[in-house]
Design a protein around this motif. Structure first.
Motif, PDB file in Angstrom:
ATOM      1  N   LEU A   1       0.860  -1.195   0.000  1.00 24.86           N
ATOM      2  CA  LEU A   1       0.000   0.000   0.000  1.00 24.86           C
ATOM      3  C   LEU A   1       0.894   1.242   0.000  1.00 24.86           C
ATOM      4  O   LEU A   1       0.943   1.993   0.981  1.00 24.86           O
ATOM      5  CB  LEU A   1      -0.919  -0.012   1.222  1.00 24.86           C
ATOM      6  N   ASP A   2       1.611   1.426  -1.105  1.00 27.00           N
ATOM      7  CA  ASP A   2       2.510   2.577  -1.209  1.00 27.00           C
ATOM      8  C   ASP A   2       1.729   3.773  -1.738  1.00 27.00           C
ATOM      9  O   ASP A   2       1.830   4.152  -2.913  1.00 27.00           O
ATOM     10  CB  ASP A   2       3.699   2.226  -2.111  1.00 27.00           C
ATOM     11  N   VAL A   3       0.906   4.321  -0.862  1.00 21.70           N
ATOM     12  CA  VAL A   3       0.028   5.443  -1.218  1.00 21.70           C
ATOM     13  C   VAL A   3       0.169   6.520  -0.140  1.00 21.70           C
ATOM     14  O   VAL A   3       0.574   6.227   0.986  1.00 21.70           O
ATOM     15  CB  VAL A   3      -1.458   4.981  -1.351  1.00 21.70           C
TER      16      VAL A   3
ATOM     17  N   TYR B   1      -1.541  -7.109   3.417  1.00 19.36           N
ATOM     18  CA  TYR B   1      -1.161  -5.768   2.959  1.00 19.36           C
ATOM     19  C   TYR B   1       0.147  -5.330   3.607  1.00 19.36           C
ATOM     20  O   TYR B   1       0.377  -5.596   4.788  1.00 19.36           O
ATOM     21  CB  TYR B   1      -2.265  -4.757   3.306  1.00 19.36           C
ATOM     22  N   LYS B   2       0.949  -4.632   2.817  1.00 23.28           N
ATOM     23  CA  LYS B   2       2.187  -4.085   3.367  1.00 23.28           C
ATOM     24  C   LYS B   2       2.010  -2.586   3.606  1.00 23.28           C
ATOM     25  O   LYS B   2       1.614  -1.844   2.709  1.00 23.28           O
ATOM     26  CB  LYS B   2       3.357  -4.308   2.410  1.00 23.28           C
ATOM     27  N   VAL B   3       2.290  -2.186   4.832  1.00 26.55           N
ATOM     28  CA  VAL B   3       2.309  -0.768   5.173  1.00 26.55           C
ATOM     29  C   VAL B   3       3.784  -0.382   5.277  1.00 26.55           C
ATOM     30  O   VAL B   3       4.511  -0.889   6.137  1.00 26.55           O
ATOM     31  CB  VAL B   3       1.577  -0.509   6.509  1.00 26.55           C
TER      32      VAL B   3
ATOM     33  N   LEU C   1      18.619  -5.240  -1.147  1.00 22.50           N
ATOM     34  CA  LEU C   1      17.449  -4.620  -1.760  1.00 22.50           C
ATOM     35  C   LEU C   1      17.373  -4.932  -3.258  1.00 22.50           C
ATOM     36  O   LEU C   1      18.394  -4.942  -3.961  1.00 22.50           O
ATOM     37  CB  LEU C   1      17.503  -3.099  -1.556  1.00 22.50           C
ATOM     38  N   THR C   2      16.159  -5.140  -3.719  1.00 20.55           N
ATOM     39  CA  THR C   2      15.959  -5.495  -5.136  1.00 20.55           C
ATOM     40  C   THR C   2      16.262  -4.317  -6.080  1.00 20.55           C
ATOM     41  O   THR C   2      16.310  -4.497  -7.290  1.00 20.55           O
ATOM     42  CB  THR C   2      14.513  -5.962  -5.372  1.00 20.55           C
ATOM     43  N   SER C   3      16.439  -3.147  -5.507  1.00 22.42           N
ATOM     44  CA  SER C   3      16.797  -1.981  -6.334  1.00 22.42           C
ATOM     45  C   SER C   3      18.311  -1.898  -6.551  1.00 22.42           C
ATOM     46  O   SER C   3      18.785  -0.977  -7.208  1.00 22.42           O
ATOM     47  CB  SER C   3      16.311  -0.700  -5.652  1.00 22.42           C
TER      48      SER C   3
ATOM     49  N   VAL D   1       8.710  -7.780  -8.111  1.00 18.63           N
ATOM     50  CA  VAL D   1       7.979  -8.701  -8.982  1.00 18.63           C
ATOM     51  C   VAL D   1       7.304  -7.895 -10.086  1.00 18.63           C
ATOM     52  O   VAL D   1       6.661  -6.878  -9.822  1.00 18.63           O
ATOM     53  CB  VAL D   1       6.923  -9.482  -8.163  1.00 18.63           C
ATOM     54  N   ARG D   2       7.501  -8.342 -11.304  1.00 19.36           N
ATOM     55  CA  ARG D   2       6.863  -7.692 -12.446  1.00 19.36           C
ATOM     56  C   ARG D   2       6.232  -8.759 -13.329  1.00 19.36           C
ATOM     57  O   ARG D   2       6.934  -9.659 -13.813  1.00 19.36           O
ATOM     58  CB  ARG D   2       7.897  -6.899 -13.284  1.00 19.36           C
ATOM     59  N   PRO D   3       4.897  -8.681 -13.511  1.00 22.99           N
ATOM     60  CA  PRO D   3       4.249  -9.627 -14.418  1.00 22.99           C
ATOM     61  C   PRO D   3       4.880  -9.508 -15.804  1.00 22.99           C
ATOM     62  O   PRO D   3       5.384  -8.429 -16.157  1.00 22.99           O
ATOM     63  CB  PRO D   3       2.801  -9.158 -14.443  1.00 22.99           C
TER      64      PRO D   3
ATOM     65  N   ASP E   1      12.343   1.596 -10.290  1.00 24.53           N
ATOM     66  CA  ASP E   1      13.698   1.592  -9.735  1.00 24.53           C
ATOM     67  C   ASP E   1      14.213   0.191  -9.418  1.00 24.53           C
ATOM     68  O   ASP E   1      15.274   0.028  -8.830  1.00 24.53           O
ATOM     69  CB  ASP E   1      13.726   2.464  -8.470  1.00 24.53           C
ATOM     70  N   GLN E   2      13.443  -0.835  -9.746  1.00 27.72           N
ATOM     71  CA  GLN E   2      13.846  -2.209  -9.408  1.00 27.72           C
ATOM     72  C   GLN E   2      14.882  -2.729 -10.403  1.00 27.72           C
ATOM     73  O   GLN E   2      14.690  -2.607 -11.612  1.00 27.72           O
ATOM     74  CB  GLN E   2      12.616  -3.137  -9.435  1.00 27.72           C
ATOM     75  N   LYS E   3      15.951  -3.326  -9.901  1.00 26.73           N
ATOM     76  CA  LYS E   3      16.975  -3.864 -10.807  1.00 26.73           C
ATOM     77  C   LYS E   3      16.949  -5.381 -10.892  1.00 26.73           C
ATOM     78  O   LYS E   3      17.381  -5.942 -11.881  1.00 26.73           O
ATOM     79  CB  LYS E   3      18.360  -3.388 -10.366  1.00 26.73           C
TER      80      LYS E   3
ATOM     81  N   VAL F   1       3.851  -6.921  -4.205  1.00 26.51           N
ATOM     82  CA  VAL F   1       3.642  -6.163  -5.451  1.00 26.51           C
ATOM     83  C   VAL F   1       3.010  -4.812  -5.117  1.00 26.51           C
ATOM     84  O   VAL F   1       2.048  -4.754  -4.353  1.00 26.51           O
ATOM     85  CB  VAL F   1       2.716  -6.941  -6.423  1.00 26.51           C
ATOM     86  N   GLY F   2       3.573  -3.771  -5.685  1.00 25.63           N
ATOM     87  CA  GLY F   2       3.011  -2.432  -5.486  1.00 25.63           C
ATOM     88  C   GLY F   2       2.576  -1.832  -6.799  1.00 25.63           C
ATOM     89  O   GLY F   2       1.453  -2.047  -7.280  1.00 25.63           O
ATOM     90  N   ARG F   3       3.492  -1.085  -7.446  1.00 24.43           N
ATOM     91  CA  ARG F   3       3.142  -0.306  -8.637  1.00 24.43           C
ATOM     92  C   ARG F   3       2.486  -1.084  -9.775  1.00 24.43           C
ATOM     93  O   ARG F   3       1.588  -0.523 -10.423  1.00 24.43           O
ATOM     94  CB  ARG F   3       4.387   0.455  -9.124  1.00 24.43           C
ATOM     95  N   PRO F   4       2.883  -2.326 -10.040  1.00 24.13           N
ATOM     96  CA  PRO F   4       2.196  -3.009 -11.147  1.00 24.13           C
ATOM     97  C   PRO F   4       0.676  -3.078 -10.940  1.00 24.13           C
ATOM     98  O   PRO F   4      -0.088  -3.080 -11.905  1.00 24.13           O
ATOM     99  CB  PRO F   4       2.825  -4.414 -11.150  1.00 24.13           C
TER     100      PRO F   4
HETATM  101  O1  LIG Z   1      11.098  -4.924   2.169  1.00 16.61           O
HETATM  102  C1  LIG Z   1      10.475  -4.769   1.118  1.00 16.61           C
HETATM  103  O2  LIG Z   1       9.281  -4.975   1.064  1.00 16.61           O
HETATM  104  C2  LIG Z   1      11.259  -4.463  -0.096  1.00 16.61           C
HETATM  105  C3  LIG Z   1      12.553  -4.949  -0.148  1.00 16.61           C
HETATM  106  C4  LIG Z   1      13.275  -4.906  -1.339  1.00 16.61           C
HETATM  107  O3  LIG Z   1      14.401  -5.402  -1.445  1.00 16.61           O
HETATM  108  N1  LIG Z   1      12.683  -4.331  -2.421  1.00 16.61           N
HETATM  109  C5  LIG Z   1      11.435  -3.788  -2.381  1.00 16.61           C
HETATM  110  O4  LIG Z   1      10.965  -3.309  -3.417  1.00 16.61           O
HETATM  111  N2  LIG Z   1      10.722  -3.805  -1.211  1.00 16.61           N
HETATM  112  C6  LIG Z   1       9.384  -3.180  -1.136  1.00 16.61           C
HETATM  113  O5  LIG Z   1       8.499  -3.845  -2.023  1.00 16.61           O
HETATM  114  C7  LIG Z   1       7.649  -2.905  -2.681  1.00 16.61           C
HETATM  115  C8  LIG Z   1       7.845  -3.049  -4.158  1.00 16.61           C
HETATM  116  O6  LIG Z   1       7.037  -2.153  -4.838  1.00 16.61           O
HETATM  117  P1  LIG Z   1       6.865  -2.162  -6.415  1.00 16.61           P
HETATM  118  O7  LIG Z   1       8.234  -2.075  -7.022  1.00 16.61           O
HETATM  119  O8  LIG Z   1       6.039  -0.945  -6.669  1.00 16.61           O
HETATM  120  O9  LIG Z   1       6.172  -3.453  -6.751  1.00 16.61           O
HETATM  121  C9  LIG Z   1       7.994  -1.525  -2.148  1.00 16.61           C
HETATM  122  O10 LIG Z   1       7.051  -1.206  -1.150  1.00 16.61           O
HETATM  123  C10 LIG Z   1       9.367  -1.692  -1.521  1.00 16.61           C
HETATM  124  O11 LIG Z   1       9.534  -0.900  -0.369  1.00 16.61           O
END
Ligand SMILES: O=C(O)c1cc(=O)[nH]c(=O)n1[C@@H]1O[C@H](COP(=O)(O)O)[C@@H](O)[C@H]1O
Length: 235
Positions: free
Chosen positions: A16-18, A38-40, A118-120, A179-181, A189-191, A209-212
């Motif tokens: 819930l990145d809002v 849900y993730k806050v 971090l996945t970024s 995660v990206r479908p 920003d995910q790498k 999953v957030g933005r997708p």
């Molecule tokens: O801890 C996390 O949830 C997290 C760890 C990580 O390595 N990468 C990562 O993207 N996240 C979180 O996962 C969500 C990914 O969002 P989307 O890239 O929009 O799907 C965001 O809320 C990030 O804060």
């Protein structure tokens, strides 16, 4: 191999990145009966504080409170004591041995997830901060610390989930963001990204999953598509 004892409806954690509680409520309402977890994160927590976390928990939702704590063990322990009072299922702490141990001890009611890499970030980013080892070795080292500290699980990219399973078996749950479908071309920003199917095949128990979803033209359709992909990927 992913854990078998987790219901399908809980395997997708919606981030819930809002910016506001009202917007978060409206997402939760629109996904009632479909998404239960849900993730806050920092943005929403700073807007809604624990009162919104409590509201979600009281309405029967599972909550991943993602504050990615990283401080000296005593400070993290004191923060964890607060989190322990609110019925959250998961929370995140950066992976360093004494910090993880302090967090686990202070919050017996919360599943502590250690953040690996971090996945970024990619190998170049690690090099820039002076880390010489391979990204996968760092993920494994941190996941091993998490296991030794008694954490419930780790947050790790689907790219390294398989290596974590190979090294540590199924002692830890693996929660996979980035995660990206297959249909989604926007990585943001995910790498280190994987599809929902790759995440499950590599051993992830949950995907975040957030933005997708949040930016989809048809968010409900996107959630259904992801759920279906998860279902097909589970044995
Ligand atoms: O801890 C996390 O949830 C997290 C760890 C990580 O390595 N990468 C990562 O993207 N996240 C979180 O996962 C969500 C990914 O969002 P989307 O890239 O929009 O799907 C965001 O809320 C990030 O804060």
């Amino acid at each position: 191999m992913y854990r078998k004892d987790i219901p399908l409806e809980e395997r997708l954690i919606l981030a819930l990145d809002v910016p506001s509680v009202d917007e978060a409520r409206s997402w939760v309402r629109s996904l009632d009966g479909i998404v239960r977890f849900y993730k806050v994160g920092l943005q929403l927590f700073l807007a809604g504080h624990f009162s919104f976390v409590d509201e979600l928990v009281e309405s029967g939702k599972k909550v991943f409170l993602d504050l990615k704590l990283f401080d000296i063990p005593n400070t993290v322990a004191k923060a964890m004591e607060q989190i322990n009072l609110h019925g959250v299922t998961f929370t995140t702490v950066h992976a360093e041995s004494a910090i993880l141990k302090a967090a686990v001890e202070a919050a017996p009611k919360v599943g502590i997830l250690a953040v690996t890499v971090l996945t970024s970030m990619d190998q170049e980013d690690l090099k820039a901060i002076g880390a010489g080892a391979s990204l996968e070795d760092i993920v494994i080292a941190r996941a091993s610390l998490a296991a030794r500290a008694g954490c419930f699980g780790v947050v790790a990219s689907g790219k390294e989930a398989h290596a974590i399973r190979r090294t540590l078996g199924d002692s830890l749950v693996i929660v996979t963001p980035g995660v990206r479908p297959a249909s989604s071309s926007d990585r943001g920003d995910q790498k280190r990204v994987v599809t929902p199917e790759e995440a499950v095949k590599n051993g992830a128990d949950y995907i975040v999953v957030g933005r997708p979803v949040l930016r989809a033209r048809d968010p409900l359709g996107m959630v259904e598509k992801i759920m279906e992909e998860l279902k097909q990927s589970l044995d």
